[in-house]
Design an enzyme around this catalytic site. Structure first.
Site, PDB file in Angstrom:
ATOM      1  N   HIS A 110      38.821   2.355 121.699  1.00  0.00           N
ATOM      2  CA  HIS A 110      37.954   1.616 122.372  1.00  0.00           C
ATOM      3  C   HIS A 110      37.645   1.537 123.740  1.00  0.00           C
ATOM      4  CE1 HIS A 110      34.572  -1.714 122.826  1.00  0.00           C
ATOM      5  NE2 HIS A 110      34.345  -1.319 121.461  1.00  0.00           N
ATOM      6  N   ASP A 145      34.308  -0.028 113.667  1.00  0.00           N
ATOM      7  CA  ASP A 145      33.537   0.977 112.547  1.00  0.00           C
ATOM      8  C   ASP A 145      34.582   1.330 111.372  1.00  0.00           C
ATOM      9  OD1 ASP A 145      31.844   1.809 115.558  1.00  0.00           O
ATOM     10  OD2 ASP A 145      30.972   1.584 113.575  1.00  0.00           O
TER      11      ASP A 145
HETATM   12  C1  SDX Z   1      31.474   1.527 119.013  1.00  0.00           C
HETATM   13  O1  SDX Z   1      31.383  -0.148 123.886  1.00  0.00           O
HETATM   14  C2  SDX Z   1      31.289  -0.825 122.463  1.00  0.00           C
HETATM   15  O2  SDX Z   1      31.344  -1.890 122.720  1.00  0.00           O
HETATM   16  C3  SDX Z   1      31.063   0.064 121.337  1.00  0.00           C
HETATM   17  C4  SDX Z   1      31.044  -0.613 120.020  1.00  0.00           C
HETATM   18  C5  SDX Z   1      29.938  -1.744 120.054  1.00  0.00           C
HETATM   19  O3  SDX Z   1      29.927  -2.628 119.277  1.00  0.00           O
HETATM   20  O4  SDX Z   1      28.737  -1.455 120.555  1.00  0.00           O
HETATM   21  O5  SDX Z   1      32.026  -1.460 119.983  1.00  0.00           O
HETATM   22  C6  SDX Z   1      30.917   0.359 119.050  1.00  0.00           C
HETATM   23  O6  SDX Z   1      30.775   2.503 119.310  1.00  0.00           O
HETATM   24  C7  SDX Z   1      32.905   1.518 118.542  1.00  0.00           C
HETATM   25  C8  SDX Z   1      33.636   2.963 118.811  1.00  0.00           C
HETATM   26  C9  SDX Z   1      33.468   3.841 117.550  1.00  0.00           C
HETATM   27  N1  SDX Z   1      33.672   5.087 118.009  1.00  0.00           N
HETATM   28  C10 SDX Z   1      34.777   5.770 117.368  1.00  0.00           C
HETATM   29  O7  SDX Z   1      35.486   5.215 116.704  1.00  0.00           O
HETATM   30  C11 SDX Z   1      35.018   7.435 117.878  1.00  0.00           C
HETATM   31  C12 SDX Z   1      36.492   7.678 117.945  1.00  0.00           C
HETATM   32  N2  SDX Z   1      36.924   6.782 119.072  1.00  0.00           N
HETATM   33  C13 SDX Z   1      36.836   7.801 120.370  1.00  0.00           C
HETATM   34  O8  SDX Z   1      35.875   8.797 120.493  1.00  0.00           O
HETATM   35  C14 SDX Z   1      37.006   6.631 121.603  1.00  0.00           C
HETATM   36  O9  SDX Z   1      38.108   5.902 121.378  1.00  0.00           O
HETATM   37  C15 SDX Z   1      35.799   5.797 122.384  1.00  0.00           C
HETATM   38  C16 SDX Z   1      34.692   7.013 122.377  1.00  0.00           C
HETATM   39  C17 SDX Z   1      35.591   4.903 121.300  1.00  0.00           C
HETATM   40  C18 SDX Z   1      36.382   5.747 123.656  1.00  0.00           C
HETATM   41  O10 SDX Z   1      36.527   6.450 124.326  1.00  0.00           O
HETATM   42  P1  SDX Z   1      37.103   6.284 125.831  1.00  0.00           P
HETATM   43  O11 SDX Z   1      37.146   4.916 126.201  1.00  0.00           O
HETATM   44  O12 SDX Z   1      36.270   7.172 126.957  1.00  0.00           O
HETATM   45  O13 SDX Z   1      38.570   6.727 125.671  1.00  0.00           O
HETATM   46  P2  SDX Z   1      38.992   8.167 126.165  1.00  0.00           P
HETATM   47  O14 SDX Z   1      38.136   9.121 125.476  1.00  0.00           O
HETATM   48  O15 SDX Z   1      39.099   8.324 127.670  1.00  0.00           O
HETATM   49  O16 SDX Z   1      40.462   8.208 125.445  1.00  0.00           O
HETATM   50  C19 SDX Z   1      41.755   7.876 126.198  1.00  0.00           C
HETATM   51  C20 SDX Z   1      42.811   8.718 125.449  1.00  0.00           C
HETATM   52  C21 SDX Z   1      42.522  10.062 125.490  1.00  0.00           C
HETATM   53  O17 SDX Z   1      43.920  10.799 125.361  1.00  0.00           O
HETATM   54  P3  SDX Z   1      44.639  11.441 126.600  1.00  0.00           P
HETATM   55  O18 SDX Z   1      43.388  12.105 127.506  1.00  0.00           O
HETATM   56  O19 SDX Z   1      44.782  10.164 127.683  1.00  0.00           O
HETATM   57  O20 SDX Z   1      45.657  12.335 126.370  1.00  0.00           O
HETATM   58  O21 SDX Z   1      42.939   8.262 123.868  1.00  0.00           O
HETATM   59  C22 SDX Z   1      42.800   9.205 123.311  1.00  0.00           C
HETATM   60  C23 SDX Z   1      42.049  10.445 124.163  1.00  0.00           C
HETATM   61  O22 SDX Z   1      41.815  11.772 123.581  1.00  0.00           O
HETATM   62  N3  SDX Z   1      41.708   8.824 122.403  1.00  0.00           N
HETATM   63  C24 SDX Z   1      41.897   9.215 120.999  1.00  0.00           C
HETATM   64  C25 SDX Z   1      40.838   8.488 120.116  1.00  0.00           C
HETATM   65  N4  SDX Z   1      40.318   7.893 121.057  1.00  0.00           N
HETATM   66  C26 SDX Z   1      40.696   7.975 122.378  1.00  0.00           C
HETATM   67  N5  SDX Z   1      42.757  10.188 120.425  1.00  0.00           N
HETATM   68  C27 SDX Z   1      42.350  10.177 118.895  1.00  0.00           C
HETATM   69  N6  SDX Z   1      41.496   9.685 118.159  1.00  0.00           N
HETATM   70  C28 SDX Z   1      40.778   8.813 118.868  1.00  0.00           C
HETATM   71  N7  SDX Z   1      39.834   8.080 118.288  1.00  0.00           N
END
Ligand code: SDX
Length: 428
Positions: A308, A365
């Protein structure tokens, strides 16, 4: 709210004194509004991870501590004592309603649940297999063509009646999208039922027989909707604000929010989580193999329902939904293997350095899809449920924006990285 100042000096030695702003809760904020004028500099922050787009008094999240407050009330207490409609009132008006205010609000919402008959034929224009989210984007946007009496966004009464109409009609539209998809007849709302019960009847009832809403299903849906009602400046709420900042009418602004919520990185994640769990369950892939794929930078696969932008601790909603999931599956039966797999996956990530280091925990989720499936809500309706719940958050932010004295149209800057100026070749 201002406090001491921070100073930034540009390349040409010009300095800007940046006032520091303090909210009720949360970090100190550097006010950069004067930066460009005083130094020629502006800030770069893709994804806005370090940027506040507005001041808001609606919801507060402490991502480090896993705290979520709606108008100051902890989500855990609202989940235990409140209802979805009471939370709608709280988010819209800022205070919990008195019994008289609640009765009046419920009457208003109840008496706006029907939609214009032409919306029904509008929906019948979609292919039978249209995704319900595509239908919701189109239908909610089209609603502005039916309410010419309340689209003066500068009139607070028009803003309020539009908000009430949207909250009242979203369950009807959501159920109609489902009915269109399944070929079942549309049922008119039954205003003798409560808000959520009315929705379950329009979703699952048929004209041929009386439908009795199941109290267990209604209670579970009520909680799911309450937990999804608002969440600060997430992608879809920011979309609603940016759309509304141009003066777009409330229905068009909410339609834009629905479109943004549809993405799998946002509200579409609940559907992706179930697809992911099903794939693991039926592919025979081990938990270790799944986690290895999620960590592999060469593999686009991510663990859906994890991570998140704000929470770097457990999402408090995920904890409440996990408990509800457990209780509901005990009562209704259903996807026990899926729930057990989800809990195994959660346990494995809590012990894995990659997830611990990046503070990746289950978000709202991760478990919600298991509950929705146990309630016989089809997967392509999961994000519609999220949109139906979040409508009150979106429209509350839209209203707050229009009442904000610092409100102006949103227009971000950019860092240009294209070709340097050049002349069109005329010697050819
Ligand atoms: C919702 O914003 C809100 O409030 C949203 C929400 C709401 O109520 O409105 O809470 C609802 O959208 C919840 C999120 C639902 N999405 C998912 O579950 C999809 C999977 N999650 C990711 O796509 C991700 O965690 C996000 C999109 C939720 C957050 O992305 P960020 O903040 O841009 O984080 P990032 O992509 O910069 O990740 C940081 C690191 C990265 O690795 P490094 O580059 O540091 O090596 O964490 C890794 C990412 O690769 N990472 C994950 C991951 N999420 C982040 N690796 C594996 N699996 C994951 N799910």
């Amino acid at each position: 709210m201002s406090d001491s100042v921070a100073t930034i000096t540009g390349e040409d030695g010009k300095s800007a004194e940046l006032p520091l702003l303090r909210g009720t809760h949360g970090p100190v904020v550097a006010d950069v509004r004067g930066l460009r004028k005083e130094t020629g500099l502006f800030t770069y922050d893709p994804g806005f991870a370090s940027t506040a787009s507005c001041k808001s008094s609606i919801t507060y999240i402490d991502g480090a501590e896993g705290i979520l407050l709606y108008r100051g009330y902890p989500i855990e207490q609202l989940a235990e004592h409140s209802s979805y409609l009471e939370v709608c009132y709280l988010l819209m008006y800022g205070e919990l309603p008195t019994p008289a205010q609640m009765t009046s609000f419920e009457d208003i919402i109840t008496n706006h649940t029907m939609v214009h008959e032409n919306i029904r034929s509008f929906l019948n224009g979609f292919r039978y297999d249209a995704h319900p989210m595509a239908m919701m984007v189109g239908t909610v946007g089209a609603m502005s063509s039916f309410y010419h009496d309340s689209t003066d966004i500068n009139n607070p009464e028009h803003r309020e009646i539009s908000a009430q109409r949207l909250i009242a009609k979203m369950p009807t539209l959501a159920a109609y999208c489902y009915n269109h998809h399944t070929g079942r007849p549309f049922l008119y709302p039954d205003n003798s039922l409560g808000y959520v019960a009315n929705f379950t009847r329009m979703m699952f009832g048929v004209p041929a027989e009386e439908y009795k809403p199941d109290p267990t299903v209604v209670a579970a849906l009520e909680l799911i909707m309450l937990l999804h009602a608002d969440h600060e400046q997430n992608a879809s709420t920011s979309t609603v604000r940016l759309t509304g900042s141009s003066g777009a009418n409330p229905f068009a602004s909410i339609a834009a929010g629905i479109a943004s919520l549809w993405g799998p990185a946002h509200g579409g994640a609940n559907e992706s989580v179930i697809n992911m769990l099903d794939a693991i369950l039926y592919s025979g892939e081990t938990i270790e193999q799944t986690i290895a794929r999620a960590k592999d930078k060469n593999d686009p696969f991510r663990l859906m329902g994890f991570g998140h932008r704000v929470y770097k601790n457990f999402d408090p909603r995920a904890k409440l939904i996990q408990k509800m999931c457990h209780d509901l599956l005990q009562q209704l039966g259903g996807d026990q293997p899926l729930f057990e797999l989800a809990m195994e996956l959660e346990k494995a990530t809590l012990a894995d350095e990659y997830f611990v280091e990046r503070k990746l925990y289950p978000n709202v989720d991760f478990y919600s899809g298991i509950i929705l499936r146990a309630l016989d809500i089809p997967m392509n309706m999961f994000t519609v449920m999220f949109a139906m719940s979040r409508t009150v958050g979106w429209i509350s932010h839209w209203m707050e924006m229009h009442e904000d004295p610092e409100f102006r149209i949103g227009r971000p800057q950019q860092v240009y990285t294209g070709a340097a100026r050049r002349d069109y070749p005329t010697n050819t």
